[in-house]
Design an enzyme around this catalytic site. Structure first.
Site, PDB file in Angstrom:
ATOM      1  N   LYS A  68       0.873  -1.283   0.347  1.00 59.75           N
ATOM      2  CA  LYS A  68       0.151  -0.207   0.091  1.00 59.75           C
ATOM      3  C   LYS A  68       0.815   1.403   0.216  1.00 59.75           C
ATOM      4  CE  LYS A  68      -4.335   2.479  -0.004  1.00 59.75           C
ATOM      5  NZ  LYS A  68      -3.820   2.850  -1.253  1.00 59.75           N
ATOM      6  N   LYS A  92       4.318   3.183   8.174  1.00 61.22           N
ATOM      7  CA  LYS A  92       2.965   3.551   9.008  1.00 61.22           C
ATOM      8  C   LYS A  92       2.286   2.823   9.292  1.00 61.22           C
ATOM      9  CE  LYS A  92       3.246   7.257   6.566  1.00 61.22           C
ATOM     10  NZ  LYS A  92       2.508   8.189   4.643  1.00 61.22           N
ATOM     11  N   LYS A 104       5.562   1.841  -2.989  1.00 63.00           N
ATOM     12  CA  LYS A 104       5.383   3.542  -3.764  1.00 63.00           C
ATOM     13  C   LYS A 104       5.943   3.477  -4.429  1.00 63.00           C
ATOM     14  CE  LYS A 104       4.739   7.713  -1.442  1.00 63.00           C
ATOM     15  NZ  LYS A 104       4.654   7.671   0.100  1.00 63.00           N
ATOM     16  N   THR A 188      -5.409  13.663   6.107  1.00 61.65           N
ATOM     17  CA  THR A 188      -3.995  12.882   6.298  1.00 61.65           C
ATOM     18  C   THR A 188      -3.526  14.697   7.474  1.00 61.65           C
ATOM     19  OG1 THR A 188      -3.151  12.477   4.370  1.00 61.65           O
ATOM     20  CG2 THR A 188      -1.780  13.121   5.878  1.00 61.65           C
ATOM     21  N   ASN A 219      -1.919  19.683  -0.269  1.00 65.42           N
ATOM     22  CA  ASN A 219      -3.088  19.289   0.274  1.00 65.42           C
ATOM     23  C   ASN A 219      -2.717  19.073   1.752  1.00 65.42           C
ATOM     24  OD1 ASN A 219      -6.032  17.895   0.541  1.00 65.42           O
ATOM     25  ND2 ASN A 219      -4.609  15.554   1.084  1.00 65.42           N
ATOM     26  N   SER A 358      -6.930   5.800   3.607  1.00 65.78           N
ATOM     27  CA  SER A 358      -7.246   4.927   2.361  1.00 65.78           C
ATOM     28  C   SER A 358      -7.358   3.245   2.374  1.00 65.78           C
ATOM     29  CB  SER A 358      -6.030   4.407   1.832  1.00 65.78           C
ATOM     30  OG  SER A 358      -5.286   5.784   1.189  1.00 65.78           O
TER      31      SER A 358
HETATM   32  N1  GLU Z   1       0.692   8.999  -0.231  1.00 64.41           N
HETATM   33  C1  GLU Z   1      -0.184   9.073   0.942  1.00 64.41           C
HETATM   34  C2  GLU Z   1       1.483   8.820   2.219  1.00 64.41           C
HETATM   35  O1  GLU Z   1       2.433   8.694   2.178  1.00 64.41           O
HETATM   36  C3  GLU Z   1      -1.089   8.069   1.245  1.00 64.41           C
HETATM   37  C4  GLU Z   1      -0.462   6.490   0.943  1.00 64.41           C
HETATM   38  C5  GLU Z   1      -2.226   5.710   1.001  1.00 64.41           C
HETATM   39  O2  GLU Z   1      -3.540   6.570   1.685  1.00 64.41           O
HETATM   40  O3  GLU Z   1      -2.218   4.748   0.795  1.00 64.41           O
HETATM   41  O4  GLU Z   1       1.035   8.410   3.422  1.00 64.41           O
END
Ligand code: GLU
Length: 423
Positions: A68, A92, A104, A188, A219, A358
């Site tokens: 993810k 995370k 990523k 976020t 954002n 998410s």
């Molecule tokens: N890009 C965001 C982060 O760095 C969200 C990642 C997601 O929702 O999968 O946490």
């Protein structure tokens, strides 16, 4: 000193692994990603030429669930950055205990230089390149720096076409019309706001007298600043990539007004507007570097990595740093901040509200439900608050900083999953 984000991530990993006596084979597993996908994406440009864009997906670890993580469109996106960001996603997701691993994606591109058509071609190209490795139970992308719900909508559509069926749970951060979750865009920032609320209680600060500086007005920066302002904090400094503004009067600035003037004038530093009344004289222009070193209670880096380094950490005057960007503080800077007793709430906790919602979106898509915004934010609250409490507790108990505590907690969960799989 070169600040390679992947080296920073590995330094953080080893530090926490040592503290919890992580088994060496688990550490070895986590020192490298499961899979690195890399390709060039050809795009037919508006002028008739064909350009190839460098693209990545790093699938770091999936012991706890499907990979993810977001996709970043940025001129400086490279493999080491994407690897670091993928690793931080693993940590995370374990910190907030959502059943995902981490990954990523990235494309090395200045998205602002593309037309809407070129951007859509590039986004669809990314999906076609990596589609066989994506899917609701394999790897679920989402937005990150300079990507957004519109792009996720195109990507989800492309994935549906390649897969031969519509699979909304394959992407999160989609437009609501395509099964996106209410509250995802602000998630976020909202998570960061909840973390600040929990933090000021621990630090015995009163929100009416708490000053905040936010670096980054995308954002994440916008929503965290807005929510803090609305709750009574004084947001006295804001910046975007072009520069910042400082306003110490009347409990600082209303980010909503700053956003309006940014939209009209194109950058922060145009005019500061309160309601219909704009003040182009009384606010002070500041640079991004000055913003980081300002005398505020809470400093919130919400842009890119490596902004707090060995070079400027010694000059930071904030009582606490809440990392809304991924990887804003280098390990050398962390050490200096520890000595200065500046509390750092790490990215893997502070900005985890995004991936948590998410996860909610993925659950809704898998079950065919659509939750209301209030329901989403109500479900996010205990997750952020409990994760904060848990990590604060580990940090006190083991006498370690919050980042190491968050990593320690996450590594224990990841190790448990790796062992349970019998790998
Ligand atoms: N890009 C965001 C982060 O760095 C969200 C990642 C997601 O929702 O999968 O946490």
């Amino acid at each position: 000193m070169a600040n390679n984000p992947y080296e920073s991530a590995m330094t953080q990993l080893k530090r926490a692994a040592k503290i919890i006596n992580l088994e060496p084979y688990i550490l070895d597993i986590l020192k490298r990603p499961v899979r690195i996908l890399e390709t060039g994406i050809p795009v037919k440009m508006d002028d008739g030429s064909t350009k190839i864009f460098q693209a990545y997906r790093v699938q770091y670890n999936d012991a706890r669930g499907p990979f993810k993580g977001g996709i970043r469109f940025h001129p400086s996106a490279d493999l080491d950055e994407v690897k670091a960001l993928a690793f931080w996603m693993v940590i995370k997701c374990a910190v907030v205990n959502v059943p995902f691993g981490g990954s990523k994606g990235g494309i090395t591109v200045e998205p602002k230089s593309l037309s809407l058509r070129e951007l859509q071609q590039l986004s669809r190209g990314w999906v076609r390149a990596f589609a066989r490795y994506l899917g609701p139970k394999k790897d679920v992308p989402a937005p990150d720096v300079y990507t957004n719900p519109t792009i996720m909508g195109w990507m989800a559509d492309e994935f549906g076409q390649v897969a031969g069926e519509w699979q909304p749970a394959a992407f999160t951060g989609k437009p609501i019309a395509l099964g996106g979750s209410q509250g995802r865009t602000e998630a976020t920032g909202h998570g960061g706001f909840l973390v600040v609320e929990a933090l000021i209680k621990k630090l015995n600060l009163n929100k009416e007298r708490t000053t905040v500086a936010v670096q980054g007005f995308g954002n994440v920066g916008f929503y965290v600043a807005k929510k803090l302002h609305d709750a009574g904090y004084s947001v006295i400094a804001l910046s975007d990539s072009k520069g910042g503004i400082l306003d110490k009067r009347n409990h600082g600035m209303d980010p909503e007004n700053v956003m309006r003037s940014k939209k009209e004038k194109g950058l922060i530093g145009g005019c500061y507007c309160a309601g219909m009344v704009c003040d182009c004289e009384n606010y002070q222009k500041i640079s991004n570097a000055e913003l980081l070193e300002m005398e505020v209670d809470i400093l919130i880096p919400a842009a890119l990595e490596n902004v707090i380094t060995a070079e400027n950490a010694g000059r930071i005057k904030a009582k606490a740093i809440v990392e809304m960007a991924n990887g804003p503080t280098t390990p050398e800077a962390d050490e200096i901040l520890r000595q200065k007793k500046i509390v750092v709430v790490p990215d893997v906790l502070a900005n985890a509200g995004g991936v948590t919602v998410s996860y909610f979106e993925w659950v809704q898509n898998n079950t065919g439900e659509a939750w209301k915004r209030a329901e989403v934010l109500d479900k996010l609250k205990p997750i952020m608050e409990n994760s904060f409490e848990e990590i604060w507790g580990v940090s006190i108990e083991k006498k370690i900083d919050l980042r190491t505590a968050a990593f320690a907690l996450a590594l224990q969960r990841i190790a448990e999953a790796i062992k349970a799989r019998g790998l």
